[in-house]
Scaffold this motif. Structure first.
Motif, mmCIF file in Angstrom:
data_model
loop_
_atom_site.group_PDB
_atom_site.id
_atom_site.type_symbol
_atom_site.label_atom_id
_atom_site.label_comp_id
_atom_site.label_asym_id
_atom_site.label_seq_id
_atom_site.Cartn_x
_atom_site.Cartn_y
_atom_site.Cartn_z
ATOM 1 N N GLU A 47 39.623 45.560 40.573
ATOM 2 C CA GLU A 47 38.923 44.824 39.508
ATOM 3 C C GLU A 47 39.870 44.495 38.358
ATOM 4 O OE1 GLU A 47 35.934 43.618 39.391
ATOM 5 O OE2 GLU A 47 35.066 44.524 41.195
ATOM 6 N N ASN A 51 41.065 40.833 37.037
ATOM 7 C CA ASN A 51 40.921 40.383 35.643
ATOM 8 C C ASN A 51 42.232 39.790 35.129
ATOM 9 O OD1 ASN A 51 38.271 40.976 35.321
ATOM 10 N ND2 ASN A 51 38.577 42.918 34.258
ATOM 11 N N LYS A 97 33.325 34.199 32.032
ATOM 12 C CA LYS A 97 33.580 33.345 33.194
ATOM 13 C C LYS A 97 32.372 32.594 33.716
ATOM 14 C CE LYS A 97 37.039 36.766 34.055
ATOM 15 N NZ LYS A 97 37.449 37.928 34.807
ATOM 16 N N GLY A 111 36.219 37.268 38.876
ATOM 17 C CA GLY A 111 35.109 37.995 38.260
ATOM 18 C C GLY A 111 34.038 37.005 37.846
ATOM 19 N N ALA A 116 32.645 45.034 35.644
ATOM 20 C CA ALA A 116 33.700 45.953 36.023
ATOM 21 C C ALA A 116 34.134 46.845 34.863
ATOM 22 C CB ALA A 116 34.887 45.181 36.579
HETATM 23 MG MG MG Z 1 36.442 41.299 36.285
#
Ligand code: MG
Ligand code: ADP
Length: 724
Positions: A47, A51, A97, A111, A116
């Protein structure tokens, strides 16, 4: 117990109050959800790296302590995080996002759930240091349970973001313990970073253990994919790779592009390595992986654990990225079509590149092969015991052979016993021929085997081939026939016939290159032969004769042991025990109840005095043994259950057996039968038909001998319905 006690009552009787339903506290909900998103240290690393990539980083460095339980630190040089976003950065469902649900259809970032970082703060201590472009200093802030623990502190920082997760699962004792006890997650983390490094070739990745000078993965940005693979997996892998590419842009809905590298015949590994990116997401696709494994084991059995790097791109509205909590799997529109196209492309590529390999890779001696097989196949042990056990089935219910038509079996032997013995000298001479040619280099190059393969090709029925390549499996119609659909036509397919032919063809294709099924206990040939002869009505109770026949047959097999081991991986040891059988189709083990019959057929029906006939008859015997016959135990479904009554006398006396007295049923045998039948059904759908689609070259005879029967044309059916 207090009347108002709301605690749940286990197994409360009809008078008990139902347990009270309460709303869970948010922190409990969050912690439960967090445990799902962050399942282990490696999932946190994935994760965090995603990112960083979403933030447009060109350098991502990962440091790990104690397999990630003590510390995970991911630093990047991406765009950083705004000061004003820091308060909500680690709240659940905060993301930069995605804003509307519809955006999911076109989302390009990895993501989108905003879960996360939040999850990490519920199961670990999170510290974020970040600086955005044009700022003089950065900020550092610690988070717990979704919120900031302190005001962001100004600090010196280099471009980008650094996220540090300490003491992961400190508040989940059981998880921490299992992870501590199980193997350290570090290899998984290295594996993730390696995969990212192969795909994101313009990003520099590094991954090291805390305090180590040397990084375990260190990639530097490059313009060539092969370079990236070389840096991460080594030059020896790159040497054996072939480029692959396919695009299906005219295919209406199934439009997609795929490019990548796949290993060739010289690449030998213990495990398949499949690096798959779909629309730049690192994902697993079990169906695709299995399809590729199938292609390899059929075309390059000795290189059947390939290295695959594959990047698939589809219109984003064709990919559902939201089907897995860790986004590990995605679902594709027209998945089957896409897999089929990729599979065919790989198959063609391997076939074209594999003409030279036969000579290169056979340069191993048979003892080396034996070692490799045993090591490789530790996992494929088959319990002989179960095969023997079902001998307790009443003989009358074991349909072994058709007594009216014993041709090719004992009958032939019975009348030809003396000639078989006479043939012994011939036999020795053939073996010598075969042995003298058995230079390992030639194992797959025997001309008679080639002739047999050519015959398969030349007898292939193009129409049927087209049908099976593009059919859809509908289901089983009865014990022998399956229903398939091709375009607007429905066909009945005789499962026993097609599987027999498939196994015969595979036995010749994999010739000299089988993986092995190791029997858990060596099975004495003599005993197997006696079992096979036990029910033979032609010999009846003549035990001496049975012994003699068993003796002769086991001698024949022992004398040919070396050859059948080398070519067909049927291994008979010096004491006359059968210890190994070939893997003819991956993930498939034949019905061991049929082993005695197989051994008898090998001894009795194989022509030993002519090379080509020898291979043909041995492959046919294998085909018959591995075919998906109905199990020997009768089908217990429906009224078949009556066959499992312990007290058979009433059946024999013709008395009506309508009462199903529970205690009267042999439950153990019934369960065994049920398992055998349901396993067979599963295998037909999931192993047999996928393999048939890939490998079978249906002989012309199948169009007329009842193996394929067209039973309906949907257009006509529709017309009938219209009239109704
Ligand atoms: Mg993420
Ligand atoms: P998601 O990635 O699903 O949006 P996360 O919890 O992983 O959710 O991250 C929340 C938000 O934090 C992201 O949307 C992004 O704006 C920001 N963020 C997280 N990590 C970074 C990073 N390394 N660089 C820049 N922004 C980041």
């Amino acid at each position: 117990m207090d009347v108002d006690d709301p605690s749940p009552r286990v197994g409360g009787g009809s008078g008990a109050d139902p347990p009270r339903i309460r709303r869970l506290e948010e922190s409990v909900v969050n912690r439960i959800a967090a445990g799902e998103v962050i399942q282990r240290p490696s999932s946190a690393v994935k994760e965090l790296v995603e990112n960083s990539l979403d933030a447009g980083a060109s350098t991502v460095s990962v440091t790990v302590k104690d397999g990630g339980l003590k510390l995970i630190q991911v630093s990047d040089d991406g765009h950083g995080i705004r000061f004003e976003d820091l308060p909500i950065l680690c709240e659940r469902h905060t993301t930069s996002k995605l804003s509307a649900y519809e955006d999911l259809q076109t989302i390009k970032s990895m993501g989108f759930r905003g879960e996360a970082l939040a999850s990490m703060t519920y199961v670990g201590h999170v510290t974020v240091t970040t600086i955005t472009e044009g700022q003089l200093h950065g900020y550092r802030v610690c988070y717990k349970d979704g919120v900031m623990e302190n005001e962001p502190k100004p600090c010196a920082a280099v471009k980008g973001t650094q996220v540090m997760v300490e003491n992961l699962f400190y508040n989940m004792v059981a998880r921490r313990k299992t992870l501590q006890n199980s193997n350290d997650d570090y290899p998984k983390i290295v594996d993730f970073i390696s995969r990212f490094a192969v795909h994101h070739i313009n990003v520099n990745f590094s991954c090291r253990k805390h305090g180590a000078n040397r990084a375990d993965v260190h990639s530097s940005s490059t313009s060539s994919r092969l370079d990236a693979i070389r840096i991460v997996y080594g030059a020896s892998v790159v040497r054996d790779l072939i480029e692959i590419e396919v695009s299906d842009e005219d295919a209406g809905d199934a439009v997609f592009k795929m490019d990548g590298y796949i290993s060739n015949a010289n690449y030998v590994a213990k495990k398949i390595m499949m690096i798959l990116f779909i629309n730049d997401r690192l994902v697993d696709c079990t169906a695709l992986k299995r399809a590729i494994e199938f292609v390899y084991s059929a075309t390059l059995p000795q290189a059947s654990k390939p290295f695959i790097y594959m990047s698939i791109n589809l219109p984003s509205e064709h990919v559902d990225v939201n089907i897995h909590p860790t986004k590990k799997e995605v679902s594709l529109l027209n998945q089957e079509r896409i897999i089929e196209t990729i599979k065919n492309t790989i198959e063609e590529k391997l076939r074209n590149s594999n003409t030279t390999r036969i000579f290169q890779t056979q340069a191993v001696n048979s003892s080396a092969l034996t070692q490799v097989y045993t090591q490789k196949d530790k996992g494929t042990e088959v319990k002989m015991a179960s095969g023997m056990k079902s001998q307790k089935t009443p003989v009358s219910q074991m349909v072994r052979t058709d007594p009216r038509n014993p041709s090719g079996r004992l009958h032939t032997y019975w009348h030809g016993q003396s000639s078989n013995l006479e043939k012994k000298s011939d036999l020795v001479s053939v073996r010598n021929v075969v042995r003298s040619r058995r230079n390992p280099k030639d194992a797959c190059d025997l001309s008679s085997r080639h002739e047999l393969l050519m015959e398969i090709d030349s007898h292939c029925h193009p129409g049927l081939l087209e049908v099976i390549k593009n059919c859809t499996y509908v289901g089983l119609a009865d014990e022998v026939f399956a229903l398939i659909q091709h375009n607007t036509h429905l066909y009945l397919v005789n499962v026993v016939n097609v599987s027999k032919e498939l196994m015969y063809q595979q036995a010749l294709c994999r010739f000299g290159n089988f993986n092995a099924i190791q029997l858990s206990e060596p099975a004495p040939l003599q005993e197997l032969l006696l079992i096979a002869l036990k029910d033979d009505e032609l010999i009846g109770d003549k035990n001496d004769e049975k012994l003699e026949i068993a003796e002769v047959n086991s001698t024949i097999l022992k004398e040919n042991a070396e050859m059948i081991n080398e070519y067909f991986s049927i291994h008979v040891d010096q004491d006359g025990n059968l210890t190994r059988l070939p893997v003819v189709l991956d993930q498939y083990t034949p019905d061991m109840d049929r082993l005695p019959e197989f051994v008898l057929t090998m001894g009795n029906d194989v022509t030993w005095d002519d090379e080509k006939e020898c291979f043909r008859t041995a492959a046919a015997a294998i085909g018959n043994f591995y075919a998906l016959h109905p199990p020997i135990l009768p089908n217990p479904s429906g009224s078949g259950v009556q066959l499992y009554k312990k007290n058979k006398d009433c059946m024999a006396s013709g008395e009506h057996v309508d009462s199903t007295d529970e205690d009267d049923i042999d439950h153990e045998l019934l369960a065994e039968a049920e398992t055998a039948w349901s396993q067979r059904e599963w295998t037909i759908q999931h192993v047999l038909f996928p393999s048939i689609r890939l490998f079978l070259k249906p002989p012309k005879s199948m169009a007329t001998d009842g193996t394929f029967v067209q039973i309906a044309s949907l257009e006509k059916l529709y017309k009938i319905f219209e009239r109704c």
